[in-house]
Design a protein around this motif. Structure first.
Motif, PDB file in Angstrom:
ATOM      1  N   UNK A   1      68.131  56.450  35.985  1.00  0.00           N
ATOM      2  CA  UNK A   1      67.668  55.613  36.340  1.00  0.00           C
ATOM      3  C   UNK A   1      66.729  55.345  37.604  1.00  0.00           C
ATOM      4  N   UNK A   2      66.819  56.493  38.178  1.00  0.00           N
ATOM      5  CA  UNK A   2      66.292  56.390  39.290  1.00  0.00           C
ATOM      6  C   UNK A   2      64.644  56.675  39.322  1.00  0.00           C
ATOM      7  N   UNK A   3      64.828  56.913  37.735  1.00  0.00           N
ATOM      8  CA  UNK A   3      62.379  57.592  37.657  1.00  0.00           C
ATOM      9  C   UNK A   3      62.227  55.831  37.536  1.00  0.00           C
ATOM     10  N   UNK A   4      63.241  55.549  36.609  1.00  0.00           N
ATOM     11  CA  UNK A   4      62.796  53.906  35.688  1.00  0.00           C
ATOM     12  C   UNK A   4      62.565  53.390  36.706  1.00  0.00           C
ATOM     13  N   UNK A   5      63.570  52.643  38.166  1.00  0.00           N
ATOM     14  CA  UNK A   5      63.286  51.469  38.372  1.00  0.00           C
ATOM     15  C   UNK A   5      62.052  52.520  39.775  1.00  0.00           C
ATOM     16  N   UNK A   6      61.891  53.899  40.427  1.00  0.00           N
ATOM     17  CA  UNK A   6      60.721  54.014  41.528  1.00  0.00           C
ATOM     18  C   UNK A   6      59.493  53.577  40.047  1.00  0.00           C
ATOM     19  N   UNK A   7      58.976  53.725  38.659  1.00  0.00           N
ATOM     20  CA  UNK A   7      57.904  53.779  38.092  1.00  0.00           C
ATOM     21  C   UNK A   7      57.875  52.223  38.022  1.00  0.00           C
ATOM     22  N   UNK A   8      58.928  51.134  38.438  1.00  0.00           N
ATOM     23  CA  UNK A   8      58.660  49.852  37.825  1.00  0.00           C
ATOM     24  C   UNK A   8      57.546  48.712  38.951  1.00  0.00           C
ATOM     25  N   UNK A   9      57.005  48.307  38.302  1.00  0.00           N
ATOM     26  CA  UNK A   9      56.604  47.134  39.523  1.00  0.00           C
ATOM     27  C   UNK A   9      56.530  46.314  40.165  1.00  0.00           C
ATOM     28  N   UNK A  10      58.049  46.166  39.308  1.00  0.00           N
ATOM     29  CA  UNK A  10      58.940  44.501  40.047  1.00  0.00           C
ATOM     30  C   UNK A  10      59.428  45.989  41.812  1.00  0.00           C
ATOM     31  N   UNK A  11      59.939  46.875  41.452  1.00  0.00           N
ATOM     32  CA  UNK A  11      60.365  46.867  42.467  1.00  0.00           C
ATOM     33  C   UNK A  11      59.259  47.972  43.417  1.00  0.00           C
ATOM     34  N   UNK A  12      57.558  48.433  42.814  1.00  0.00           N
ATOM     35  CA  UNK A  12      56.615  48.579  44.258  1.00  0.00           C
ATOM     36  C   UNK A  12      56.331  47.132  44.822  1.00  0.00           C
ATOM     37  N   UNK A  13      56.206  45.839  44.051  1.00  0.00           N
ATOM     38  CA  UNK A  13      55.825  44.762  44.371  1.00  0.00           C
ATOM     39  C   UNK A  13      57.096  44.885  45.566  1.00  0.00           C
ATOM     40  N   UNK A  14      58.295  44.269  45.313  1.00  0.00           N
ATOM     41  CA  UNK A  14      59.068  43.914  46.622  1.00  0.00           C
ATOM     42  C   UNK A  14      59.065  45.137  47.654  1.00  0.00           C
ATOM     43  N   UNK A  15      59.081  46.370  47.647  1.00  0.00           N
ATOM     44  CA  UNK A  15      58.746  47.252  48.332  1.00  0.00           C
ATOM     45  C   UNK A  15      57.279  46.838  49.255  1.00  0.00           C
ATOM     46  N   UNK A  16      56.271  46.464  48.401  1.00  0.00           N
ATOM     47  CA  UNK A  16      55.283  45.707  49.737  1.00  0.00           C
ATOM     48  C   UNK A  16      55.343  44.724  50.334  1.00  0.00           C
ATOM     49  N   UNK A  17      55.949  43.911  49.705  1.00  0.00           N
ATOM     50  CA  UNK A  17      56.269  42.859  50.671  1.00  0.00           C
ATOM     51  C   UNK A  17      57.061  43.125  51.421  1.00  0.00           C
ATOM     52  N   UNK A  18      58.576  43.922  51.516  1.00  0.00           N
ATOM     53  CA  UNK A  18      59.249  44.137  52.852  1.00  0.00           C
ATOM     54  C   UNK A  18      58.856  45.029  53.621  1.00  0.00           C
ATOM     55  N   UNK A  19      58.050  46.400  53.397  1.00  0.00           N
ATOM     56  CA  UNK A  19      57.017  46.757  54.304  1.00  0.00           C
ATOM     57  C   UNK A  19      56.393  46.308  54.834  1.00  0.00           C
ATOM     58  N   UNK A  20      55.089  45.289  54.845  1.00  0.00           N
ATOM     59  CA  UNK A  20      54.415  44.200  55.729  1.00  0.00           C
ATOM     60  C   UNK A  20      55.494  43.981  56.215  1.00  0.00           C
ATOM     61  N   UNK A  21      56.516  42.761  55.870  1.00  0.00           N
ATOM     62  CA  UNK A  21      56.571  42.410  56.843  1.00  0.00           C
ATOM     63  C   UNK A  21      57.637  42.552  57.634  1.00  0.00           C
ATOM     64  N   UNK A  22      58.156  44.269  57.105  1.00  0.00           N
ATOM     65  CA  UNK A  22      59.149  45.135  58.645  1.00  0.00           C
ATOM     66  C   UNK A  22      57.747  45.566  59.192  1.00  0.00           C
TER      67      UNK A  22
END
Length: 309
Positions: free
Chosen positions: A5-26
């Motif tokens: 499950x951890x690997x599936x989340x890491x490889x998902x586009x959904x997680x990548x997009x969310x992390x990109x948005x939150x990182x830019x906001x931070x």
């Protein structure tokens, strides 16, 4: 299962997009904090006692603070990781195959929650270290050991806060068969607690405020009831806990009488006292998380799982 499950989340586009948005906001909040700190230092209006902690709480007004971004956008990570945790497995027919293996139901739901919570912890600790590293690079002011411990305590509180929204989204994924319905339910509650809940409490406050001629006990009782209503919201609990940890000058989270203020020493609280002050809020968030997990566990254990032909 946790590793998968951890690997599936890491490889998902959904997680990548969310992390990109939150990182830019931070990163934007860090820029606003650095600008505010530099302007305050030049005008000698900024307290340099806990200067490094102001990277998380200061802003020049153009963008919200880092704490505000985590409070507002952090639940999106939990909702995104949990809204299709169970219903997608059921709709694809893989849930019945998993349950046909020598695998307990409680292990399945625990693996879903544990893997997502581990990923949330990795993300929030990485963002916290990113803020500390950029702050050290930009302002050139090293943190004290107490400031580092306060930041770590803040990150732990943030993990618990996002973990509540993760558990809530997993609950909706068990209750509703369609992933879109569970996602909309989680987002609706997130918007309600982030925006509308405080408005409702303000309306109740205005409607039930005692008159100026009321006794002190009546007015204090009303204030305590309003605080109790506000503390139903996990966002309010998170803001109170983080304010005590990142602002050592905060000495109380409730009303103080004149007798309590007279004789108090105007100095920042030590870390141990700040933790004690924020401990009830942390326990409240943990209790809300456990309630959601308990309901999810009972619903999942009672559901009938059939194989799809």
């Amino acid at each position: 299962m946790v590793q998968k499950e951890f690997g599936d989340h890491l490889r998902s586009w959904r997680f990548t997009i969310l992390i990109g948005i939150i990182t830019l906001a931070c990163i934007g909040s860090i820029y606003a904090a650095v600008t505010a700190i530099q302007a305050g230092v030049k005008s000698q209006q900024t307290d340099t006692t806990f200067l490094f902690l102001q990277m998380f709480t200061a802003s020049d007004g153009t963008l919200p603070t880092f704490v505000t971004f985590v409070s507002f956008l952090g639940p999106l990570i939990g909702i995104a990781l949990g809204f299709d945790a169970v219903n997608t497995e059921r709709n694809k027919g893989t849930l019945s195959r998993l349950m046909s293996q020598p695998l307990y139901r409680d292990d399945f739901i625990l693996a879903k929650f544990t893997a997502s919570l581990m990923l949330i912890g990795v993300v929030l600790f990485s963002l916290g270290l990113l803020v500390m590293g950029l702050g050290l690079f930009v302002i050139g002011y090293p943190p004290t050991p107490e400031e580092v411990l306060r930041v770590l305590c803040f990150v732990i509180v943030a993990v618990v806060y996002v973990g509540f929204w993760l558990n809530l989204s997993i609950l909706f994924s068990i209750r509703f068969r369609q992933a879109a319905t569970s996602a909309l339910s989680g987002i609706a509650l997130w918007i309600f607690f982030s925006v509308f809940f405080s408005m409702i409490v303000d309306l109740i406050d205005k409607a039930t405020t005692p008159s100026d001629t009321s006794s002190l006990d009546t007015q204090l009782g009303h204030i305590h009831w309003m605080l109790l209503l506000n503390r139903i919201s996990p966002s309010y609990l998170f803001s109170e806990a983080t304010s005590t940890l990142l602002m050592p000058g905060v000495r109380s989270l409730g009303p103080l009488t004149t007798e309590q203020v007279v004789g108090a020493i105007a100095s920042p609280l030590p870390l141990s006292q700040s933790i004690l002050l924020s401990w009830p809020q942390l326990v409240g968030m943990i209790a809300e998380t456990m309630i959601c997990f308990g309901i999810s566990y009972v619903l999942f254990m009672r559901q009938e799982i059939r194989s799809r032909s």
